[in-house]
Structure formats: C-alpha cells, structure tokens
Write an enzyme that holds these catalytic residues in place. Structure first.
Site, short mmCIF file in Angstrom:
data_model
loop_
_atom_site.label_atom_id
_atom_site.label_comp_id
_atom_site.label_asym_id
_atom_site.label_seq_id
_atom_site.Cartn_x
_atom_site.Cartn_y
_atom_site.Cartn_z
N ARG A 36 39.54 40.93 50.08
CA ARG A 36 38.90 39.98 49.16
C ARG A 36 37.49 39.73 49.67
O ARG A 36 37.30 39.29 50.80
CB ARG A 36 39.68 38.66 49.08
CG ARG A 36 38.96 37.63 48.22
CD ARG A 36 39.81 36.43 47.88
NE ARG A 36 40.81 36.73 46.87
CZ ARG A 36 41.46 35.83 46.15
NH1 ARG A 36 41.22 34.55 46.33
NH2 ARG A 36 42.36 36.19 45.25
N ARG A 56 53.08 37.94 41.09
CA ARG A 56 52.15 38.59 42.03
C ARG A 56 52.95 39.27 43.14
O ARG A 56 52.64 40.39 43.56
CB ARG A 56 51.19 37.55 42.64
CG ARG A 56 50.25 36.87 41.66
CD ARG A 56 49.22 37.82 41.11
NE ARG A 56 48.45 38.46 42.17
CZ ARG A 56 47.35 37.95 42.73
NH1 ARG A 56 46.86 36.81 42.30
NH2 ARG A 56 46.72 38.61 43.70
N ASP A 69 40.62 30.91 32.47
CA ASP A 69 40.41 30.91 33.92
C ASP A 69 39.37 29.83 34.22
O ASP A 69 38.71 29.32 33.31
CB ASP A 69 39.90 32.31 34.34
CG ASP A 69 39.84 32.50 35.85
OD1 ASP A 69 40.32 31.63 36.60
OD2 ASP A 69 39.28 33.54 36.28
N HIS A 117 39.86 41.92 39.35
CA HIS A 117 41.02 41.39 40.07
C HIS A 117 42.27 42.16 39.60
O HIS A 117 43.12 41.62 38.90
CB HIS A 117 41.14 39.89 39.77
CG HIS A 117 42.03 39.14 40.70
ND1 HIS A 117 42.61 39.69 41.81
CD2 HIS A 117 42.45 37.83 40.67
CE1 HIS A 117 43.34 38.77 42.43
NE2 HIS A 117 43.26 37.64 41.75
N GLN A 150 45.93 40.81 39.92
CA GLN A 150 46.28 39.74 38.98
C GLN A 150 46.81 40.31 37.67
O GLN A 150 47.79 39.84 37.12
CB GLN A 150 45.03 38.88 38.71
CG GLN A 150 45.31 37.69 37.80
CD GLN A 150 46.25 36.69 38.45
OE1 GLN A 150 46.04 36.30 39.57
NE2 GLN A 150 47.29 36.29 37.73
N CYS A 171 45.40 32.50 35.62
CA CYS A 171 45.73 33.14 36.90
C CYS A 171 45.87 32.13 38.03
O CYS A 171 46.45 32.43 39.07
CB CYS A 171 44.68 34.19 37.25
SG CYS A 171 43.02 33.49 37.48
N1 CP Z 1 45.15 34.05 41.24
C1 CP Z 1 44.72 34.22 42.50
O1 CP Z 1 44.26 35.29 42.90
O2 CP Z 1 44.86 33.12 43.29
P1 CP Z 1 44.28 32.94 44.76
O3 CP Z 1 42.80 32.83 44.66
O4 CP Z 1 44.95 31.69 45.25
O5 CP Z 1 44.68 34.14 45.57
N1 NVA Z 2 37.82 33.97 38.43
C1 NVA Z 2 38.44 33.30 39.55
C2 NVA Z 2 39.81 33.86 39.78
C3 NVA Z 2 40.56 33.24 40.92
C4 NVA Z 2 41.86 33.90 41.18
C5 NVA Z 2 37.58 33.47 40.78
O1 NVA Z 2 37.00 34.56 40.98
O2 NVA Z 2 37.48 32.54 41.57
#
Ligand code: CP
Ligand code: NVA
Length: 308
Positions: free
Chosen positions: A102, A284, A216, A129, A132, A256
C-alpha cells in the site's frame, strides 16, 4: 510469475474464476480439512498508509492458508533512508514469496514490481484498489448472481475505487453510471476504454433503476488536507435512503469502508437491509485467499525443494 497491480492484469475468465473460488474459500472457513497452499511460504505486507481491512484480512488470510505474514511499515525500513524500491524489491524477493503493497505512489509500486522476482499485489494506490473489487464482485454475485448486463451507479469522487469499478465494468460487461462533479471525474484514460461507462453530474439520474449503488469517502488517503474542499464540491453527492429509493427495488448498496457516516453516506443507510457493506468487508478475506492461491501455485523447481 504474475503481479496484480491493477484489475486489468486479469482476464475476464480469471476474474470469474477468482470470484467463484472466493465463495469456496468462504464455505471452507474453519474447516480443518481446508487446503493450506501457503505452507512454508511467507508474504511481506509493505504499508506506507493506514489500513484496517486490507491489513487484517491479508494477515489472517495468509495465516489461515498456512503461510507467514510479515507486516512492514515503510518508515521502519531502509526505504525511509533512501534505499530504492528496486533494491528493496530484489532483497525482499530473496526472503518472501509475495509482496502486498500500500503506497501513495502508483509509479513507485510499478518500479518495485518491475524489480521483484515474486508476485506483487496492489493493496491500494491513488490509481486503483483491485483487492477491493475482488471482494465487491464476490459480494454482488453471492447476493444477486451475475453482474453482467446490470447497471451500477457510482456516486461521489471519481477516485481509486471508482477507477477499479471502471476496469471491472470492462472485464465483466456491465454498465457503470458515474455521478461526480467535473472537479472529481475519474481517470480519463480509464473512461475512454470503457464503452459501458458514462459520467453524469446528477446523482438522481445515475441511480435511477440501478441494480447497485456504490460510494466512497470524499477525501481519500493522502487527501486529508483537502477534506474541506472535497466537502464543498461533493456536498450534493450524498447517498441517502431517499436516493436509494430511486434505484431498482432489489438494489444493493456498497461502500468499501471506512465510511464517514453522515457525509458521503447517510449513517442509517450503512445499517439498512439493502446495505451489504459488512459482507464486502468480510469478503476481502475470502477473495484474497483466492488471489494468493492463484498467484502462488505450488512450487515447481524453484530451487527450494530438498532433493533425496
Ligand atoms: N477498504 C479498505 O481497503 O479498507 P482499509 O483502508 O481499512 O484497508
Ligand atoms: N478511496 C479510499 C478507499 C479506502 C479503502 C482511499 O483511497 O482512501
């Protein structure tokens, strides 16, 4: 050796396979006879940003598949002192069997993946992502069957998750209506290659008759400093039970998570019967088990086997 940096790294057939296999992993959970394809394997999880679902579902999933997860923060590695992503990837590839990453920089992820000699999984970047969407598509399938030919409405910021819904619409052949202000439209490149997608500016028009409504947060990871600007531009893109009433009678709602209750989504909608957000979060775990099994098939001649 395959990476999953974007959903486009999969064919339609592979995506269908992963969704079906994720459901099998869901059924197998807790069964002592369940396969353990990651026995003797380790997976490094290299995270530069906060996470609840991605971190915990990968750590638990890797352990349940018999493997060893290693949670690493970039600030504690020599990366923080200038070691390059290429050198880091070469070294970690000598220790572990896959990397989940990440990072706020998709180009950096690509550099890491180009140098890695083990599979690299995108655990979220500003670009996309994919993990997700594996869970979201599994969730739609388990509640309503095939998504092919259906209409999905995305309401709000055209962000990383929205870009990934665009990729999914190409692979699984469904319509995607995106309601976003001009300042928050998704990637033009993704849009151009999506014949089934259209951008509207009116959330009510986007939702009308849709089989699934998705939203989101307005400010994604790394955008906290711009939260007030996003709040101002996206104020009309709030998903409420009233908006959901314009969708198809059996429409589902997805997010998500994490959610900002009362901001992009009405707090009560998250807990309403048409909301499947908790299933999405659970899935997930199952979807990523399917992914790890797919990217890490049993070793064949990698030099680690013990000869007689
Ligand atoms: N949806 C998701 O990726 O959540 P986190 O940011 O908690 O990993
Ligand atoms: N769009 C959000 C998704 C989190 C899982 C972000 O990037 O923070």
């Amino acid at each position: 050796m395959r990476h999953l940096l974007s959903l486009d790294d999969l064919s339609s057939a592979e995506l269908h396979h992963l969704i079906a296999r994720a459901q099998e992993w869901k059924r197998l959970r807790g069964n002592p006879q369940a396969p353990r394809p990651l026995v003797t394997r380790s997976v490094a999880m290299l995270f530069s940003q906060h996470s609840t679902r991605t971190r915990v579902s990968f750590e638990v999933g890797i352990a349940e598949l018999g493997g060893t997860p290693l949670y690493l923060t970039a600030t504690e590695l020599q990366l923080a002192r200038g070691e390059t992503p290429e050198d880091t990837a070469r070294v970690l590839s000598r220790y572990v069997d896959a990397l989940v990453v990440r990072t706020p920089d998709h180009t950096w992820l690509r550099r890491l993946a180009d140098a890695a000699t083990v599979p690299v999984i995108n655990g979220l970047t500003p670009h996309s992502h994919p993990c997700q969407l594996l869970a979201d598509l599994q969730t739609y399938s388990e509640h309503r069957g095939a998504i092919q030919g259906r209409t999905v409405a995305w309401i709000g910021a055209g962000n990383n998750v929205c870009n990934t819904w665009l990729q999914a619409s190409r692979l699984l052949d469904f319509q995607l209506r995106i309601a976003a202000p001009e300042s928050h439209e998704p990637s033009a490149e993704e849009l151009q290659s999506c014949p089934g997608a259209e951008v509207l500016h009116d959330p009510r028009a986007a939702v009308r008759g849709a089989a699934l409504v998705v939203t989101d947060v307005w400010a994604s990871l790394g955008q906290d400093g711009e939260a007030e600007r996003h709040r101002h531009s996206l104020a009309e893109y709030h998903v409420s039970r009233e908006l959901m009433a314009l969708a198809a009678p059996d429409a589902l709602f997805m997010h998500c998570l994490p959610a900002h209750r009362g901001e992009e989504v009405e707090a009560e909608l998250l807990d309403a019967t048409d909301s499947v957000v908790w299933d999405e979060a659970e899935n997930r775990l199952h979807a990523q088990k399917a992914l790890l099994e797919f990217l890490l098939p049993p070793p064949t001649g990698n030099g680690r086997e013990v000869s007689d």
